[in-house]
Design an enzyme around this catalytic site. Sequence first.
Site, short mmCIF file in Angstrom:
data_model
loop_
_atom_site.label_atom_id
_atom_site.label_comp_id
_atom_site.label_asym_id
_atom_site.label_seq_id
_atom_site.Cartn_x
_atom_site.Cartn_y
_atom_site.Cartn_z
N GLU A 3 61.04 45.00 61.63
CA GLU A 3 61.83 44.71 62.82
C GLU A 3 60.83 44.47 63.95
O GLU A 3 59.62 44.42 63.69
CB GLU A 3 62.78 45.88 63.13
N LYS A 60 61.87 39.08 65.50
CA LYS A 60 61.18 39.42 64.26
C LYS A 60 60.30 38.28 63.76
O LYS A 60 59.81 38.32 62.64
CB LYS A 60 62.21 39.78 63.19
N ARG A 250 76.10 47.79 56.74
CA ARG A 250 74.81 48.44 56.56
C ARG A 250 74.93 49.96 56.67
O ARG A 250 75.76 50.47 57.42
CB ARG A 250 73.83 47.97 57.64
#
Length: 263
Positions: A3, A60, A250
């Site tokens: 990340e 990212k 997630r």
Amino acid sequence: MPELPDVQVFKEYLDATALHKRVRSVHVARAERLLRKVSRRAFAARLRGRSLAGTRRHGKFLFVALSGDGHLLLHFGMTGRLHYYKDKGGKAPEHTRLLLDFARGYRLAYRNMRGLGRIALVKDVDDYIRDQGLGPDALDLRLGAFRKVLKGRRGAIKSVLMNQSALAGIGNVYADEILFAAGVHPAARAGRLGRETQKSVHRALRGVLRKAIAARVENFPREFLVPHRSRGERCPRCGAKLRKTRIGGRATFYCPRHQQRRG
DNA sequence: CTAGATGTTAAGGT
DNA sequence: CACCTTAACATCTA
């Protein structure tokens, strides 16, 4: 877990190792997916002979400016990383998909076990960011701009933090970390947060990302949630049992005591 | 052995 | 239209 903080560390790593070096040869392996439609021959040919002139990170994505013109784009997916080393006749590191050879046996390997991510050559970084629909970099985002990002959003705050077109750089792990630091429930509706709560999330966002970078994304501070991301662990702040749920498809960890659903 | 894993994206839904 | 959710991708580990 590349990340924003991880990619920032990769950037600093590249700056400290391979920057200003000239690419003598290029090896590409098992990278069809990473390259999309581009042939590896064409890709390698355009990279060969260039020097790595500078780096820039947005979210990212890592962009490496090449002498002449253009940039090498690196996206790390879930398992990508960089490895700089001096070749001693051995094999390249495991899962190397792109290998740049410099003078005197020095090499930079882009490794990626699962092969999700992207490598490409792009003409203009700002154009790429715009065409890709990426939001502002999470670390460049002032409070006022952050409020605009949240405005009118119906989804969970966690989903908005992870949405790369809203703001770029935050993924699953740091979204949880930021909301944990801010004391905000990950499922709270983003558009419904009060002004003070918006401010806490914004502060936490900057604080968490900066601390993670300062820690070089290892040896995280004690008060962080990351080291406790597994079933049945306890909150590093109060000892309450952490909860695991699913948001935006997630795995999501949070402390039911500190992270209340509030406006 | 099966389920799940940190990223993106296409496709479908509201 | 703008936004939101889900499944799929490839490979490895718990």
